[in-house]
Enzyme design. Sequence first.
Site, PDB file in Angstrom:
ATOM      1  N   HIS A  46      23.869   4.412  28.752  1.00 33.85           N
ATOM      2  CA  HIS A  46      22.870   5.444  29.061  1.00 33.85           C
ATOM      3  C   HIS A  46      23.361   6.183  30.312  1.00 33.85           C
ATOM      4  O   HIS A  46      24.107   5.617  31.115  1.00 33.85           O
ATOM      5  CB  HIS A  46      21.547   4.733  29.348  1.00 33.85           C
ATOM      6  CG  HIS A  46      20.374   5.618  29.568  1.00 33.85           C
ATOM      7  ND1 HIS A  46      20.089   6.180  30.787  1.00 33.85           N
ATOM      8  CD2 HIS A  46      19.404   6.032  28.727  1.00 33.85           C
ATOM      9  CE1 HIS A  46      18.983   6.895  30.681  1.00 33.85           C
ATOM     10  NE2 HIS A  46      18.544   6.822  29.439  1.00 33.85           N
ATOM     11  N   ASP A  78      22.672  -4.007  31.899  1.00 34.35           N
ATOM     12  CA  ASP A  78      21.552  -3.093  31.684  1.00 34.35           C
ATOM     13  C   ASP A  78      20.766  -3.613  30.485  1.00 34.35           C
ATOM     14  O   ASP A  78      21.181  -3.446  29.335  1.00 34.35           O
ATOM     15  CB  ASP A  78      22.092  -1.675  31.424  1.00 34.35           C
ATOM     16  CG  ASP A  78      21.000  -0.705  31.002  1.00 34.35           C
ATOM     17  OD1 ASP A  78      19.860  -1.135  30.771  1.00 34.35           O
ATOM     18  OD2 ASP A  78      21.313   0.500  30.886  1.00 34.35           O
ATOM     19  N   LYS A 110       9.093  -0.037  29.060  1.00 31.51           N
ATOM     20  CA  LYS A 110       9.632  -0.282  27.716  1.00 31.51           C
ATOM     21  C   LYS A 110       9.172  -1.622  27.152  1.00 31.51           C
ATOM     22  O   LYS A 110       9.464  -1.956  26.014  1.00 31.51           O
ATOM     23  CB  LYS A 110      11.169  -0.238  27.746  1.00 31.51           C
ATOM     24  CG  LYS A 110      11.735   1.165  28.032  1.00 31.51           C
ATOM     25  CD  LYS A 110      13.221   1.190  27.819  1.00 31.51           C
ATOM     26  CE  LYS A 110      13.918   2.322  28.548  1.00 31.51           C
ATOM     27  NZ  LYS A 110      13.757   3.623  27.911  1.00 31.51           N
ATOM     28  N   CYS A 159      20.193  10.696  26.255  1.00 30.06           N
ATOM     29  CA  CYS A 159      20.847  10.375  27.539  1.00 30.06           C
ATOM     30  C   CYS A 159      22.144   9.595  27.332  1.00 30.06           C
ATOM     31  O   CYS A 159      22.478   8.711  28.126  1.00 30.06           O
ATOM     32  CB  CYS A 159      19.920   9.609  28.481  1.00 30.06           C
ATOM     33  SG  CYS A 159      18.417  10.492  28.872  1.00 30.06           S
TER      34      CYS A 159
HETATM   35  N1  7TS Z   1      19.420   2.093  30.151  1.00 33.90           N
HETATM   36  C1  7TS Z   1      19.109   2.129  28.846  1.00 33.90           C
HETATM   37  C2  7TS Z   1      19.931   1.342  27.873  1.00 33.90           C
HETATM   38  C3  7TS Z   1      18.026   2.896  28.417  1.00 33.90           C
HETATM   39  O1  7TS Z   1      17.731   2.914  27.112  1.00 33.90           O
HETATM   40  C4  7TS Z   1      17.273   3.623  29.356  1.00 33.90           C
HETATM   41  C5  7TS Z   1      16.154   4.531  28.944  1.00 33.90           C
HETATM   42  C6  7TS Z   1      17.620   3.535  30.698  1.00 33.90           C
HETATM   43  C7  7TS Z   1      18.707   2.773  31.062  1.00 33.90           C
HETATM   44  C8  7TS Z   1      16.831   4.211  31.775  1.00 33.90           C
HETATM   45  O2  7TS Z   1      15.565   3.645  31.873  1.00 33.90           O
HETATM   46  P1  7TS Z   1      14.466   4.292  32.845  1.00 33.90           P
HETATM   47  O3  7TS Z   1      13.223   3.527  32.512  1.00 33.90           O
HETATM   48  O4  7TS Z   1      14.919   4.070  34.231  1.00 33.90           O
HETATM   49  O5  7TS Z   1      14.372   5.731  32.476  1.00 33.90           O
HETATM   50  N2  7TS Z   1      16.253   5.005  27.632  1.00 33.90           N
HETATM   51  C9  7TS Z   1      15.531   5.993  27.089  1.00 33.90           C
HETATM   52  C10 7TS Z   1      15.700   6.383  25.766  1.00 33.90           C
HETATM   53  O6  7TS Z   1      16.475   5.870  24.986  1.00 33.90           O
HETATM   54  N3  7TS Z   1      14.864   7.402  25.500  1.00 33.90           N
HETATM   55  O7  7TS Z   1      14.183   7.692  26.625  1.00 33.90           O
HETATM   56  C11 7TS Z   1      14.582   6.817  27.614  1.00 33.90           C
END
Ligand code: 7TS
Length: 410
Positions: free
Chosen positions: A126, A203, A229, A368
């Site tokens: 990501h 991650d 999530k 992303c």
């Molecule tokens: N790493 C992974 C694998 C993710 O799927 C996401 C968010 C993040 C990091 C970042 O997480 P955050 O909560 O700090 O934003 N993924 C997604 C997605 O797949 N669609 O929207 C956010």
Amino acid sequence: MERIIMDWQRIRSDFPILDQQVNGHPLVYLDSAASSQKPRAVIDSLVRFYERDNANVHRALHELSNRATDAFESVRGKVARFIGAASEDEIIFTRGTTEGINLVANSWACANLKPGDVILTSSMEHHSGLVPWQLAAQRTGATLRHIPVLDDGTLDMDAFEKLLTPEVRLLSIVHISNSLGTINPVREMVARAKKTGAVTLVDAAQSTGHVPLNIADIGCDFLVFSGHKICAPTGIGVLYGRYSLLESMPPWHGGGEMILQVRLEASTYKPPPARFEAGTPDIAGVIGLGAAIDYLQAVGLENIEKHGLELASRALTRLDEIPGIRILGPKSGPRGSLVAFHAEWAHPHDLVEFANSHGIAMRGGHHCTQPLMKRFQVPGTTRASFYLYNTPEEIDRLAEVLAAARKFFA
Ligand code: 7TS
């Protein structure tokens, strides 16, 4: 062995938001990889906190502050047990996965890396697993290397072996890809990286709350995830850090509550985790996270994992029947509870809009992971992602609407 039949419809009814019509159709929420919905138990925990116990934590000795502090701090231990950390002092509350990685990049990486050192990550990260390391590399003179992704959506493990030279000081790797559903062999990769002396970060944004996780088993030095999530509120996340490493790291943010003593010119800092939690934290978010963990554990992570795989397998089969759909990521075996695909007859944004007009919520675009889209030569994908409140009937509804979309666009 006794077979426990889970009542997934009953679990679904724990999520009030799902009981609604969207554009004249029952809502089918297939965007949990972006953010999950919240069960009544989590929503109630927030209402209860604000109606009865709300006050700042760690500061005052009055009743409400004591209650808020006790509730807040009890979640630290709960998180530690949830992910198999050795101590609750290894749990740092952050805003989410992104902030957790940035904390390690700004504190550990900037204090430890120098020109000639290598940060090894992968091409399926990501953006939050790419950009913080780019910034750290720019500041320290370290070099970036990326493990390539094979056509089947798995990491090129031969390339990993070659890229893992003694110069690699940090391996940062995503556990489950948010764009492919690939489950990376993090335990083996961490063990391999440790042999060459690298620090390791996992991650776990897409794996926490979906599969049983255990830090002791994975063996990593850092692990990050987001509360939103896993049925908890937005704005709260977790950085796990091995205590001996955390202890050696300088603060990133300065402010209240992270200090021992402040003088006008310089200050001394508290030990972890307080050193990394400057300012008033997201108290209600932490309490909601505790309620979310209780909820998920009552359902059972093994049950959630099995259900997620069943939904993903059903989606793979049903989508494969529709001509012109190319599924990205592993086609068989274990995978995360999501399916991303490219339909040759429609742009992902048009497809997501079509699905929305039929009550289905999905995400379309690059998710992303722009380098990954380039790798697979697609402008973006449409992604259906699942969680414990989804049902096989919803997968069938998705297939039905996608078949109608093909007729509409083709
Ligand atoms: N790493 C992974 C694998 C993710 O799927 C996401 C968010 C993040 C990091 C970042 O997480 P955050 O909560 O700090 O934003 N993924 C997604 C997605 O797949 N669609 O929207 C956010």
